[in-house]
Design a protein around this motif. Structure first.
Motif, PDB file in Angstrom:
ATOM      1  N   GLU A   1      11.632   1.655 116.666  1.00 41.17           N
ATOM      2  CA  GLU A   1      12.244   0.428 117.179  1.00 41.17           C
ATOM      3  C   GLU A   1      13.218   0.722 118.316  1.00 41.17           C
ATOM      4  O   GLU A   1      13.354  -0.081 119.240  1.00 41.17           O
ATOM      5  N   THR A   2      13.879   1.860 118.275  1.00 38.33           N
ATOM      6  CA  THR A   2      14.777   2.230 119.362  1.00 38.33           C
ATOM      7  C   THR A   2      14.004   2.438 120.653  1.00 38.33           C
ATOM      8  O   THR A   2      14.453   2.055 121.742  1.00 38.33           O
ATOM      9  N   ALA A   3      12.826   3.042 120.533  1.00 39.69           N
ATOM     10  CA  ALA A   3      12.029   3.348 121.721  1.00 39.69           C
ATOM     11  C   ALA A   3      11.230   2.150 122.223  1.00 39.69           C
ATOM     12  O   ALA A   3      11.076   1.969 123.433  1.00 39.69           O
ATOM     13  N   SER A   4      10.710   1.330 121.300  1.00 37.47           N
ATOM     14  CA  SER A   4       9.756   0.288 121.697  1.00 37.47           C
ATOM     15  C   SER A   4      10.210  -1.132 121.426  1.00 37.47           C
ATOM     16  O   SER A   4       9.470  -2.081 121.684  1.00 37.47           O
ATOM     17  N   GLY A   5      11.406  -1.306 120.883  1.00 37.61           N
ATOM     18  CA  GLY A   5      11.872  -2.651 120.583  1.00 37.61           C
ATOM     19  C   GLY A   5      11.655  -3.013 119.124  1.00 37.61           C
ATOM     20  O   GLY A   5      10.925  -2.347 118.383  1.00 37.61           O
ATOM     21  N   ALA A   6      12.305  -4.085 118.714  1.00 35.98           N
ATOM     22  CA  ALA A   6      12.271  -4.494 117.311  1.00 35.98           C
ATOM     23  C   ALA A   6      10.874  -4.905 116.884  1.00 35.98           C
ATOM     24  O   ALA A   6      10.122  -5.513 117.640  1.00 35.98           O
ATOM     25  N   LEU A   7      10.528  -4.566 115.647  1.00 38.13           N
ATOM     26  CA  LEU A   7       9.255  -4.960 115.061  1.00 38.13           C
ATOM     27  C   LEU A   7       9.393  -6.328 114.394  1.00 38.13           C
ATOM     28  O   LEU A   7      10.482  -6.698 113.939  1.00 38.13           O
ATOM     29  N   GLU A   8       8.300  -7.044 114.307  1.00 39.66           N
ATOM     30  CA  GLU A   8       8.296  -8.323 113.598  1.00 39.66           C
ATOM     31  C   GLU A   8       8.420  -8.008 112.097  1.00 39.66           C
ATOM     32  O   GLU A   8       7.583  -7.332 111.529  1.00 39.66           O
ATOM     33  N   ASP A   9       9.481  -8.521 111.477  1.00 36.77           N
ATOM     34  CA  ASP A   9       9.785  -8.053 110.123  1.00 36.77           C
ATOM     35  C   ASP A   9      10.214  -9.164 109.178  1.00 36.77           C
ATOM     36  O   ASP A   9      10.912  -8.896 108.192  1.00 36.77           O
ATOM     37  N   ALA A  10       9.853 -10.393 109.441  1.00 38.02           N
ATOM     38  CA  ALA A  10      10.322 -11.498 108.605  1.00 38.02           C
ATOM     39  C   ALA A  10       9.935 -11.302 107.145  1.00 38.02           C
ATOM     40  O   ALA A  10      10.772 -11.459 106.237  1.00 38.02           O
ATOM     41  N   ASP A  11       8.670 -10.955 106.889  1.00 35.05           N
ATOM     42  CA  ASP A  11       8.229 -10.755 105.504  1.00 35.05           C
ATOM     43  C   ASP A  11       8.932  -9.563 104.864  1.00 35.05           C
ATOM     44  O   ASP A  11       9.321  -9.605 103.688  1.00 35.05           O
ATOM     45  N   ALA A  12       9.082  -8.482 105.629  1.00 35.85           N
ATOM     46  CA  ALA A  12       9.733  -7.281 105.089  1.00 35.85           C
ATOM     47  C   ALA A  12      11.191  -7.557 104.766  1.00 35.85           C
ATOM     48  O   ALA A  12      11.717  -7.071 103.747  1.00 35.85           O
ATOM     49  N   VAL A  13      11.879  -8.333 105.603  1.00 34.79           N
ATOM     50  CA  VAL A  13      13.280  -8.664 105.343  1.00 34.79           C
ATOM     51  C   VAL A  13      13.404  -9.514 104.083  1.00 34.79           C
ATOM     52  O   VAL A  13      14.286  -9.285 103.244  1.00 34.79           O
ATOM     53  N   ARG A  14      12.526 -10.488 103.926  1.00 35.32           N
ATOM     54  CA  ARG A  14      12.573 -11.319 102.718  1.00 35.32           C
ATOM     55  C   ARG A  14      12.342 -10.475 101.468  1.00 35.32           C
ATOM     56  O   ARG A  14      13.031 -10.640 100.454  1.00 35.32           O
ATOM     57  N   ALA A  15      11.386  -9.550 101.532  1.00 40.36           N
ATOM     58  CA  ALA A  15      11.120  -8.687 100.373  1.00 40.36           C
ATOM     59  C   ALA A  15      12.316  -7.795 100.074  1.00 40.36           C
ATOM     60  O   ALA A  15      12.682  -7.602  98.908  1.00 40.36           O
ATOM     61  N   ALA A  16      12.939  -7.246 101.112  1.00 38.94           N
ATOM     62  CA  ALA A  16      14.086  -6.363 100.905  1.00 38.94           C
ATOM     63  C   ALA A  16      15.257  -7.111 100.286  1.00 38.94           C
ATOM     64  O   ALA A  16      15.962  -6.582  99.424  1.00 38.94           O
ATOM     65  N   ARG A  17      15.469  -8.350 100.730  1.00 39.25           N
ATOM     66  CA  ARG A  17      16.583  -9.132 100.195  1.00 39.25           C
ATOM     67  C   ARG A  17      16.428  -9.415  98.710  1.00 39.25           C
ATOM     68  O   ARG A  17      17.408  -9.463  97.972  1.00 39.25           O
ATOM     69  N   THR A  18      15.198  -9.619  98.262  1.00 41.88           N
ATOM     70  CA  THR A  18      14.972 -10.010  96.870  1.00 41.88           C
ATOM     71  C   THR A  18      14.785  -8.827  95.932  1.00 41.88           C
ATOM     72  O   THR A  18      14.978  -8.972  94.724  1.00 41.88           O
TER      73      THR A  18
ATOM     74  N   ALA B   1      23.133  -0.350 111.417  1.00 40.33           N
ATOM     75  CA  ALA B   1      24.293  -1.239 111.370  1.00 40.33           C
ATOM     76  C   ALA B   1      23.888  -2.690 111.615  1.00 40.33           C
ATOM     77  O   ALA B   1      24.390  -3.609 110.967  1.00 40.33           O
ATOM     78  N   VAL B   2      22.974  -2.894 112.563  1.00 41.46           N
ATOM     79  CA  VAL B   2      22.489  -4.255 112.823  1.00 41.46           C
ATOM     80  C   VAL B   2      21.683  -4.765 111.635  1.00 41.46           C
ATOM     81  O   VAL B   2      21.777  -5.937 111.247  1.00 41.46           O
ATOM     82  N   LEU B   3      20.885  -3.896 111.034  1.00 41.33           N
ATOM     83  CA  LEU B   3      20.057  -4.314 109.896  1.00 41.33           C
ATOM     84  C   LEU B   3      20.883  -4.730 108.691  1.00 41.33           C
ATOM     85  O   LEU B   3      20.464  -5.582 107.906  1.00 41.33           O
ATOM     86  N   ALA B   4      22.047  -4.118 108.511  1.00 41.50           N
ATOM     87  CA  ALA B   4      22.842  -4.383 107.315  1.00 41.50           C
ATOM     88  C   ALA B   4      23.136  -5.870 107.162  1.00 41.50           C
ATOM     89  O   ALA B   4      23.033  -6.433 106.071  1.00 41.50           O
ATOM     90  N   ALA B   5      23.490  -6.507 108.266  1.00 42.15           N
ATOM     91  CA  ALA B   5      23.790  -7.941 108.201  1.00 42.15           C
ATOM     92  C   ALA B   5      22.533  -8.767 107.969  1.00 42.15           C
ATOM     93  O   ALA B   5      22.533  -9.719 107.185  1.00 42.15           O
ATOM     94  N   ARG B   6      21.451  -8.408 108.642  1.00 41.89           N
ATOM     95  CA  ARG B   6      20.214  -9.195 108.518  1.00 41.89           C
ATOM     96  C   ARG B   6      19.595  -9.079 107.133  1.00 41.89           C
ATOM     97  O   ARG B   6      18.926  -9.993 106.669  1.00 41.89           O
ATOM     98  N   LEU B   7      19.806  -7.935 106.484  1.00 41.03           N
ATOM     99  CA  LEU B   7      19.183  -7.720 105.181  1.00 41.03           C
ATOM    100  C   LEU B   7      20.019  -8.242 104.030  1.00 41.03           C
ATOM    101  O   LEU B   7      19.564  -8.213 102.886  1.00 41.03           O
ATOM    102  N   ALA B   8      21.245  -8.687 104.305  1.00 41.48           N
ATOM    103  CA  ALA B   8      22.070  -9.238 103.228  1.00 41.48           C
ATOM    104  C   ALA B   8      21.440 -10.535 102.733  1.00 41.48           C
ATOM    105  O   ALA B   8      20.948 -11.339 103.523  1.00 41.48           O
TER     106      ALA B   8
END
Length: 468
Positions: free
Chosen positions: A25-42, A304-311
């Motif tokens: 993601e650092t090299a190529s930009g953020a990946l589409e991760d809506a489903d992965a974020v929802r799964a991680a949160r739960t 660090a950016v992910l920490a807030a999004r995954l809460a």
């Protein structure tokens, strides 16, 4: 029927995959991760586990998990090839220094041929260990990593880079590659010992030493000094008369031949094999100990950016996240001059509530609720091009502050003339302990208590102040 293996979300390989996803993601930009974020949160309660679950799901989808699974056997294959080469090289070195038996063996040249390169490489390893840097770990370990990385395509290189980065931050690279380096040298010296034993058992050798300028007493001290430590383990050492005889070309007795052979073998075992074995055990122990305690560095920009999004979007009252271990790299800037005149209200990760947005004073505008990474990038770009005179950042007091939120607030504050933070009571009183945590975190980030509103009317009054 074969079923796909579920993604691994714990252990070393899971952290390796998370690092590979971060580098991608650092090299190529953020990946589409809506489903992965929802799964991680739960599915997880702490930040690292959420990051690992997201990485496991994205890694499977992007092929990084398969690349890691393919890299490991390929790396073991290259290591096996190098191990065979090391054994054969050591065996061949022993045959070369002893010769075919038609001429006496010069003991000094034989010992130098068997241990010289080993001792020189050992010195280089110690220097690299002392100085650190990317070459720490030894030339053989570096060569193995280079082969394993280069001969497998781009994906292979990415996962190898992720592994090196993960171990490097933990200070484990030197022990990881040191294990490979000392292991290969151990095999080379085992091959040399095998070559010595086979050749000495099959042929009859005489031993000599030659010099033009050094006295015989110097060689006697050298032979007996070098042989002292092997002698403690039962190896024979030629006595003074045997050393004199070898130097004068007098035919050696059978006992003298055996003593010379034992001295040569003992030197290879003690100063070669034992040294490499002890260093190999040291590297293995330190690597495994460090690997067991390895964790992701959640202070890195990507995490660090992910920490807030995954809460989770909501949390149970009374459960408080851990205090941020690393405050924003730059402090929150509550006031500095800008040319803009707009007053802007912005919500940071607010849970949906019928009371939001509030009635704004004249001249103030609602910038909406910022929740995703894309929204963060967009609002920063907007503020950079048209900075507001006043910026009121609204945070949900029912959630706990984290590194990502504090870092984002600090970034926002640099694009506004004046910046304040509002912990509104109109959303709900929330947990008093959380409010205290917010105030303390903001204070440590550079925002004094007068710049943090908890009174709703005062916050909105400040936003509308100065409107013509």
């Amino acid at each position: 029927m074969n079923h796909p293996r579920p993604p691994q979300t714990s252990g070393f390989d899971a952290r390796w995959l998370a690092e590979a996803v971060r580098l991608r993601e650092t090299a190529s930009g953020a990946l589409e991760d809506a489903d992965a974020v929802r799964a991680a949160r739960t599915r997880a309660n702490d930040t690292e586990q959420r990051v690992l679950i997201r990485a496991a799901l994205l890694g499977e989808r992007e092929g990084l998990a398969q690349a890691i699974a393919a890299w490991q056997p390929r790396a073991r294959l290259f290591l096996l090839v190098l191990a065979v080469i090391a054994l054969l090289s050591g065996f061949g070195a022993a045959l070369a220094v002893l010769g075919d038996g038609s001429r006496p063996v010069n003991v000094v040249w034989a010992l130098g041929g068997l241990l010289g390169v080993h001792l020189f490489s050992l010195l280089l390893w110690l220097l690299s260990l002392w100085q650190g840097g990317r070459d720490a770990g030894g030339a053989l370990g570096q060569a193995w990593l280079w082969l394993s990385t280069r001969l497998g395509g781009d994906q292979n290189g990415q996962v190898a880079a992720a592994l090196a980065a993960l171990l490097g931050r933990a200070g484990l690279t030197r022990w990881w590659l040191g294990t490979v380096t000392h292991g290969l040298w151990l095999l080379a010296l085992l091959g040399a010992l095998a070559g010595l034993l086979v050749t000495l058992a099959a042929r009859r050798y005489g031993f000599v030493w030659e010099t033009t300028i050094l006295p015989a007493e110097a060689f006697i001290r050298f032979i007996q000094g070098l042989g002292w430590l092997p002698a403690q383990f039962g190896f024979a050492v030629p006595d003074a008369s045997a050393v004199h005889a070898a130097g004068s070309g007098v035919a050696a007795s059978e006992d003298a031949r055996l003593a010379w052979a034992s001295w040569l073998i003992g030197s290879v075992v003690i100063y070669g094999l034992m040294v490499r074995l002890l260093l190999w055990l040291l590297c293995v122990t330190l690597y495994l100990k460090g690997r067991r305690g390895l964790r992701l560095d959640l202070g890195l920009p990507g995490y660090a950016v992910l920490a807030a999004r995954l809460a989770p979007s909501s949390e149970r009252i009374g459960v408080t996240d851990a205090a941020p271990g690393v405050l924003p790299h730059t402090p929150i800037d509550k006031a500095h001059g800008v040319s803009g005149h707009e007053a802007l209200l912005l919500g940071l990760e607010l849970r949906s509530d019928p009371a939001w947005p509030p009635a704004l004073p004249p001249g103030a505008r609602n910038a909406g609720i910022i929740d995703t990474r894309e929204q963060r990038r967009n609002i920063l770009a907007q503020l950079a091009s048209a900075p507001p005179r006043r910026l009121l950042i609204t945070c949900d007091p029912r959630l706990s502050p984290d590194r990502g939120s504090l870092e984002f607030i600090a970034e926002l504050s640099h694009h506004a003339g004046e910046c304040r933070v509002w912990l509104p009571r109109l959303l709900a009183d929330g947990d008093p302990e959380r409010r205290s945590h917010w105030r303390e975190s903001l204070r440590e980030s550079g925002l004094d208590t007068r710049a943090v509103f908890e009174d709703d009317a005062a916050a909105l009054a400040w936003l509308g102040r100065g409107h013509d």
